[in-house]
Each structure stands twice: as structure tokens, then as C-alpha cells.
Design an enzyme around this catalytic site. Structure first.
Site, PDB file in Angstrom:
ATOM      1  N   ARG A  37       7.202  18.156 -11.266  1.00 22.31           N
ATOM      2  CA  ARG A  37       7.507  16.711 -11.223  1.00 22.31           C
ATOM      3  C   ARG A  37       8.132  16.232 -12.527  1.00 22.31           C
ATOM      4  O   ARG A  37       8.925  15.288 -12.520  1.00 22.31           O
ATOM      5  CB  ARG A  37       6.245  15.912 -10.890  1.00 22.31           C
ATOM      6  CG  ARG A  37       5.826  16.111  -9.445  1.00 22.31           C
ATOM      7  CD  ARG A  37       4.665  15.251  -9.054  1.00 22.31           C
ATOM      8  NE  ARG A  37       4.371  15.431  -7.633  1.00 22.31           N
ATOM      9  CZ  ARG A  37       3.437  14.767  -6.970  1.00 22.31           C
ATOM     10  NH1 ARG A  37       2.705  13.868  -7.597  1.00 22.31           N
ATOM     11  NH2 ARG A  37       3.242  14.988  -5.689  1.00 22.31           N
ATOM     12  N   LYS A 212      -5.792  14.852  10.753  1.00 19.82           N
ATOM     13  CA  LYS A 212      -6.208  13.734  11.592  1.00 19.82           C
ATOM     14  C   LYS A 212      -5.047  13.039  12.296  1.00 19.82           C
ATOM     15  O   LYS A 212      -4.023  12.772  11.692  1.00 19.82           O
ATOM     16  CB  LYS A 212      -6.931  12.689  10.733  1.00 19.82           C
ATOM     17  CG  LYS A 212      -8.278  13.146  10.196  1.00 19.82           C
ATOM     18  CD  LYS A 212      -8.883  12.014   9.371  1.00 19.82           C
ATOM     19  CE  LYS A 212     -10.282  12.364   8.900  1.00 19.82           C
ATOM     20  NZ  LYS A 212     -10.856  11.281   8.088  1.00 19.82           N
ATOM     21  N   GLY A 362       3.806  16.836   0.706  1.00 17.43           N
ATOM     22  CA  GLY A 362       2.446  17.270   1.023  1.00 17.43           C
ATOM     23  C   GLY A 362       2.305  18.771   1.231  1.00 17.43           C
ATOM     24  O   GLY A 362       2.981  19.579   0.602  1.00 17.43           O
ATOM     25  N   GLY A 385       3.065  10.756   1.255  1.00 21.49           N
ATOM     26  CA  GLY A 385       2.720   9.431   1.779  1.00 21.49           C
ATOM     27  C   GLY A 385       3.915   8.506   1.832  1.00 21.49           C
ATOM     28  O   GLY A 385       4.119   7.778   2.806  1.00 21.49           O
TER      29      GLY A 385
END
Length: 405
Positions: A37, A212, A362, A385
Site C-alpha cells: 500500500r 455471509k 479483500g 469494502g
């Protein structure tokens, strides 16, 4: 599309430029374990240095829960100290003076900014040391904005949050008629992800995995409208399977999402696994089987898509002209359950030059890197996200919209 300046268009010689970066890197014992990053921010940083800016870099690092006991907060602050980031950046920017300011506001920070010469860099302590950062506290935003003549947003992984450092500062500077712009990293994300928000090349296939259904409700809703097919894998597949009356053994299932899963399946766009690799224990299995996905025996847990499903999914991906992938097909961290995720990686890689393929950050990004396919994708997002929310919100994120005119 809203017009947004990019960093190349700024006139900033001798001006203080506050650049919001994403330096949220893994640190253990003060040692950075992966500097990707920091490296990703270098093109924007070097551009601003070359323009003679006095460059102030801000970022969050880790989580600091200000509601916890003071000693716990102090421990979290020590763990998420930004000083190692400044040290690594100094190594990467050889020949450039890089300073570190341990203060996040007040006279010490003002003095550190005032002492900068053209082309020098100041890394400010973790923005999350400030309780008001995540609340977009107006006083904090005002104090930070008062330091700067211009603002550059280069933290895509934080662009879905309207925090003081991502939203409050540029809002104030814009009102004051000062320059705001996107950095190179964020600009690339916006251009690439716009292609899966406003799809021109079809068929458009989305691949969703992860744990989920509830984490992905908004993105499933958005993708059902946009996609030709949605391929489902990972633990979330078992909620769909249960909703259709299947036996899923000990596999995870969100009972409160069964009606939603059934409704989404009835759209006719969702592909589910037909077979599953399951085991009688997650950590120490004595038996691993391949079974129909709707007939997982009691005492067994689904941990990867099976070989027939891999064939079906690979064939579907092969037809695509646009692909968006977020979430692995199984527990890819364990060798026995990697085949599904590898198959998806390879199927997308085989489309190189024929389709636009995007990984939404992710675990999918981690998997494609682990299996050696990172360079085969058109774009690998730096924000899981943020990339999902950009699709959910039809191309809009607060930290990017605020830069537009």
C-alpha cells in the site's frame, strides 16, 4: 460523469498539499510485513514532490476503539503507530527528506508543517488517534484543513467513509476555493470500477463468495440488476442451498436470510454449486468427501466447490466480456480446499485481452496474488469494502464525490 481534477493538473509549487493515503499496512512488533500500500501511493507522492509541493501525508492504521478503557486505547495506539510507515517511505523515496510528526493536532503539528521546504514530505501520526476522525468532527476537519492549500484523495480503501480526513477536509477547502483532486491510485480505481457499474461489454458475470449473505445483500441487489449471471461460492452458498430445501450438514447458514436468498435465486440469474467438497472437521478432518451440494451429510461441513461445479463455473466465466469477482470459492488458505478458488482465478486469467476482469479487493485479491494470477487481471482493487459500496451505490462514494465539481 462528474468532472474531477487529477493530481497532474494541480498547480502547487510552494503550497502545502495534504494528501490522504492508504497506509493501513500490517505491522507486527514495529515491523511492516507487507508494504504494497505504501508502494502503491508512490506515483502520486512523486508527482507532488516533482511539482515542488510541501507534502503532508495522512492515513489511518488499524483500529482504535476510543470507548475502551484508557489503558486499552493506549495499547491500541502503540500497536498502530504510523512511525514505521514514515521510516519505510523514507527508504522508498531515497534522497527526499521525510519527517514524522507524532502529534495529530495542535502546535506541534502546525510547527512541523510550517518547517517544510518545497519537495519535502511530512507523515502525520495515525488519523484514528483522534476520536473525531471517524465522526467527521467539524472542529477536527477545520483544524486539519487550516494546514493545507490543496487536498489530494489517494486512499480508495477509505473512500466509502465520510471521515474528517477523507470528507471533512476537502469539503472545507472546496468552499474556500482551494484545489482538490484525485491521486493516481484513486483515479485508476474510479476508471476501472466504473466499467462494472456502467457495463458496456456483455455478458457481465459476477462471482461472489465469502462467508455471509448478509454482508453482500446490497451488492447482490445491485448486481442482479446489472449482471447476466451471478456465480455464488464460499460459505454464503449454503444459505442459498438451505433456502431451496437442501441438506447442508454443519455448513454455516444464516437462517434470517433464507427468504432473501430464495427470492434472489428466483431472479434466474444466480448459479449455485452442484457439488461440494466437505469434511467431518474443519481443523483436523478424518474424512473428506465430494457430495451433491444439497445433500451434505450430518456432521460434515462444506469447504469448497466440487469438480462438477468448477467445470460449470469455468464454462460460464469463459463466455464473459466483463467480470467482477469478490470472495473466494472455499477455504483457500488450506491446501485441500483451494481447487475452486484456483479454478476461478485461472478462468478469469484465461480471459486476458478478451474481457475486462476486476477483483474487488479483500480475500479474492489475496488469493489471486497467492496463486500467481495477479497480473492476469485487468484491475485488482485496493479496497474491498469500497469497491463493493461503489457498485451498491451506482458509482458513488463520499470520499470521491466530494472531489467532483
Amino acid at each position: 460523469m462528474i468532472f474531477m481534477k487529477n493530481v497532474k493538473e494541480l498547480q502547487v509549487e510552494g503550497k502545502v498539499v495534504l494528501c490522504r493515503c492508504d497506509f493501513n499496512v500490517p505491522i507486527k512488533g514495529g515491523v511492516i510485513r507487507d508494504d504494497n500500500r505504501i508502494v502503491a501511493a508512490l506515483p502520486t507522492i512523486k508527482e507532488l514532490i516533482s511539482k515542488g509541493a510541501k507534502l503532508v501525508l495522512m492515513s489511518h492504521l488499524g483500529k482504535i476503539k476510543h470507548k475502551e478503557a484508557p489503558e486499552v486505547v493506549a495499547e491500541q495506539k502503540a500497536k498502530n503507530n504510523m512511525e514505521p510507515v514514515a521510516a519505510r517511505l523514507a527508504e522508498l523515496l531515497e534522497g527526499v527528506k521525510v519527517s514524522f510528526c507524532p502529534a495529530t493536532r495542535g502546535e506541534e503539528l502546525k510547527a512541523a508543517v510550517a518547517s517544510l521546504n518545497n519537495g519535502e514530505v511530512l507523515v502525520v501520526q495515525n488519523t484514528r488517534y483522534e476520536k473525531g476522525e471517524s465522526k467527521n468532527d467539524p472542529e477536527l476537519s477545520k483544524e486539519w484543513a487550516s494546514l493545507a492549500d490543496a487536498f489530494v484523495m489517494d486512499a480508495f480503501g477509505s473512500a466509502h467513509r465520510a471521515h474528517a480526513s477523507t470528507y471533512g477536509i476537502p469539503s472545507i477547502l472546496k468552499e474556500e476555493g482551494k484545489q482538490v483532486a484525485l491521486g493516481y491510485l484513486v483515479e485508476k480505481e474510479v476508471v476501472s470500477l466504473s466499467k462494472v457499474v456502467n457495463v458496456e461489454e456483455r455478458p457481465f458475470v459476477a462471482i461472489l463468495g465469502g462467508f455471509k449473505v448478509s454482508d453482500k445483500i446490497k451488492v447482490i441487489n445491485a448486481l442482479v440488476e446489472k449482471c447476466d449471471k451471478i456465480i455464488i461460492g464460499g460459505a454464503m452458498a449454503y444459505t442459498f442451498m438451505k433456502a431451496l430445501g437442501g441438506e447442508i450438514g454443519e455448513s454455516p447458514c444464516e437462517v434470517d436470510q433464507l427468504d432473501y436468498a430464495k427470492r434472489m435465486y428466483e431472479s434466474g440469474k444466480i448459479l449455485l454449486p452442484v457439488d461440494t467438497v466437505c469434511a467431518n472437521d474443519f481443523d483436523n478432518p478424518t474424512e473428506v468427501r465430494e457430495v451433491p451440494s444439497n445433500a451434505i451429510p450430518a456432521g460434515f461441513e462444506g469447504l469448497d466447490i466440487g469438480p462438477k461445479t468448477r467445470e460449470i463455473y469455468v464454462a460460464e466465466i469463459a463466455k464473459a466480456k466483463t467480470v467482477f469477482w469478490n470472495g473466494p470459492m472455499g477455504v483457500f488458505e488450506k491446501e485441500a480446499y483451494q481447487a475452486g478458488t484456483i479454478a476461478v482465478c485461472k478462468a478469469c486469467a484465461d480471459l486476458k485481452g478478451q474481457a475486462f476482469t476486476v477483483i474487488g479487493g479483500g480475500d479474492s485479491a489475496a488469493a489471486c496474488k497467492q496463486f500467481g494470477f495477479k497480473d492476469e487481471f485487468s484491475h485488482v482493487s485496493t479496497g474491498g469494502g469500497a469497491s463493493l459500496e461503489m457498485i451498491e451505490n451506482n458509482g458513488h462514494l463520499p470520499g470521491i464525490d466530494v472531489i467532483g465539481e
